[in-house]
Design an enzyme around this catalytic site. Structure first.
Site, PDB file in Angstrom:
ATOM      1  N   ASP A  14       0.653  -1.199   0.027  1.00 53.61           N
ATOM      2  CA  ASP A  14      -0.132   0.174   0.106  1.00 53.61           C
ATOM      3  C   ASP A  14       0.903   1.255  -0.106  1.00 53.61           C
ATOM      4  OD1 ASP A  14      -2.019  -1.837   0.668  1.00 53.61           O
ATOM      5  OD2 ASP A  14      -1.634  -1.855   2.384  1.00 53.61           O
ATOM      6  N   GLU A 193     -10.987  -0.957  -3.845  1.00 51.93           N
ATOM      7  CA  GLU A 193     -10.525  -0.184  -2.738  1.00 51.93           C
ATOM      8  C   GLU A 193      -9.177   0.371  -3.253  1.00 51.93           C
ATOM      9  OE1 GLU A 193      -9.310  -3.566  -0.269  1.00 51.93           O
ATOM     10  OE2 GLU A 193      -7.386  -4.181  -1.405  1.00 51.93           O
TER      11      GLU A 193
END
Length: 330
Positions: A14, A193
């Site tokens: 991420d 997401e």
């Protein structure tokens, strides 16, 4: 422009990179999911060896005590803000984790210094699983884009947008922009997401990631005109096919959860993303630490950004059971 040597940071999923006053600042999910750390360097190539500063640690108990995921660093109104996901426990409710979105603030010029203040939970108006908040400014307004579950919609997370009253408070009701509906978005899990925003030539693009976190992970994209109402779902079009996927020939699997920054020349656009270099994963892919932060320059066509394929890693990386210590050193 100088070549990018990948990974730019080992074992950081991420990844989020922002370039401010000529300095790159980096953050990402820490492998132990218990802290938020920043690195800074003059070059992307120097982030791996840059000192890591822990700016916040999880609470012992309460809503910010477990699974600290996907921090993002943003500069808003001459202050620094970090958005991140946190949960009260490691468990799941109805096959979904219990995360909510939280915000930190820092008035220092350098975010690796100064005092980080907890601004608390970002109330999205829905008390359900939520994560991966990103923010952007356009035409004098600040916006938030994030992933969240709607219990009335089949799946784990959809993408939403809202205008902000301040960096931790929404000014408008959330508007759903996308939900997992295509086959490639629904492999193992139904997920939209990790949104990231980039603007170019009068249009705004939101990339996002879908499906499970193994080799099936892939990036999709939404597009809108900057002349349109960004809070109207009909202003946005969704690519029916993924825009960035596994490149097995280069041993780059499950690319996703990207961010955008500028190259050192301040002109070229660079995409930062995480990826694995093997497919045999023991246990839950979420708990396997070898998702590495990589970067590549993107180009533009009349139809929008051209991402190409994940390019082979050129730095030493662990494979299979060869796992680095939690601090990423080797």
């Amino acid at each position: 422009m100088a070549d990018i040597h990948n990974p730019i940071v080992l074992q950081r999923a991420d990844p989020y990179v922002i370039r401010f006053d000529g300095i790159y600042y980096f953050t990402g999910s820490y492998p132990s999911f218990d802290r938020i750390a920043l690195r800074k360097a003059d070059r992307l190539d120097d982030l791996q060896t840059a000192e890591e500063t822990v700016i916040w640690r999880k609470h012992e108990t309460g809503p910010m005590s477990h699974l600290i995921w996907a921090p993002e660093l943003h500069r808003i109104d001459d202050k620094w803000y970090i958005y991140f996901g946190a949960a009260p426990n490691d468990g799941q409710s109805d096959d979904t984790f219990n995360h909510r979105i939280f915000c930190l603030e820092n008035e220092a010029e350098d975010p690796t210094t100064g005092n980080w203040i907890e601004r608390g939970k970002v109330d999205t108006g829905m008390d359900t699983f939520s994560l991966d908040a990103t923010s952007f400014e356009f035409d004098g307004s600040q916006y938030l884009v994030w992933g969240q579950q709607d219990l009335r919609i089949d799946g784990h997370s959809n993408l939403y947008i809202a205008r902000m009253a301040n960096p931790w408070t929404l000014a408008t009701e959330p508007v759903m922009l996308a939900k997992p509906e295509f086959d490639w978005e629904c492999i193992r899990f139904k997920v939209c997401e990790g949104p990231a925003v980039i603007m170019h030539a009068g249009r705004i693009y939101i990339t996002y990631s879908a499906s499970g976190t193994g080799p099936e992970y892939a990036m999709g994209m939404l597009t809108a005109s900057l002349d349109s109402n960004l809070l109207d779902a009909s202003s946005w079009s969704k690519s029916p096919q993924p825009v960035f996927t596994t490149n097995a020939e280069a041993h780059m699997y499950g690319p996703g959860h990207n961010s955008f920054t500028k190259a050192e020349d301040g002109v070229a656009d660079v995409m930062v993303y995480h990826v694995r270099n093997y497919t045999k994963i023991e246990g839950d892919p979420l708990n396997e630490p070898n998702r590495h932060a990589c970067a590549k320059t993107i180009s533009w066509s009349e139809s929008g950004p051209v991402f190409g394929k994940p390019e082979a890693m050129t730095r030493w990386v662990p494979t299979g059971r060869d796992v680095l210590p939690p601090d990423g050193s080797h």
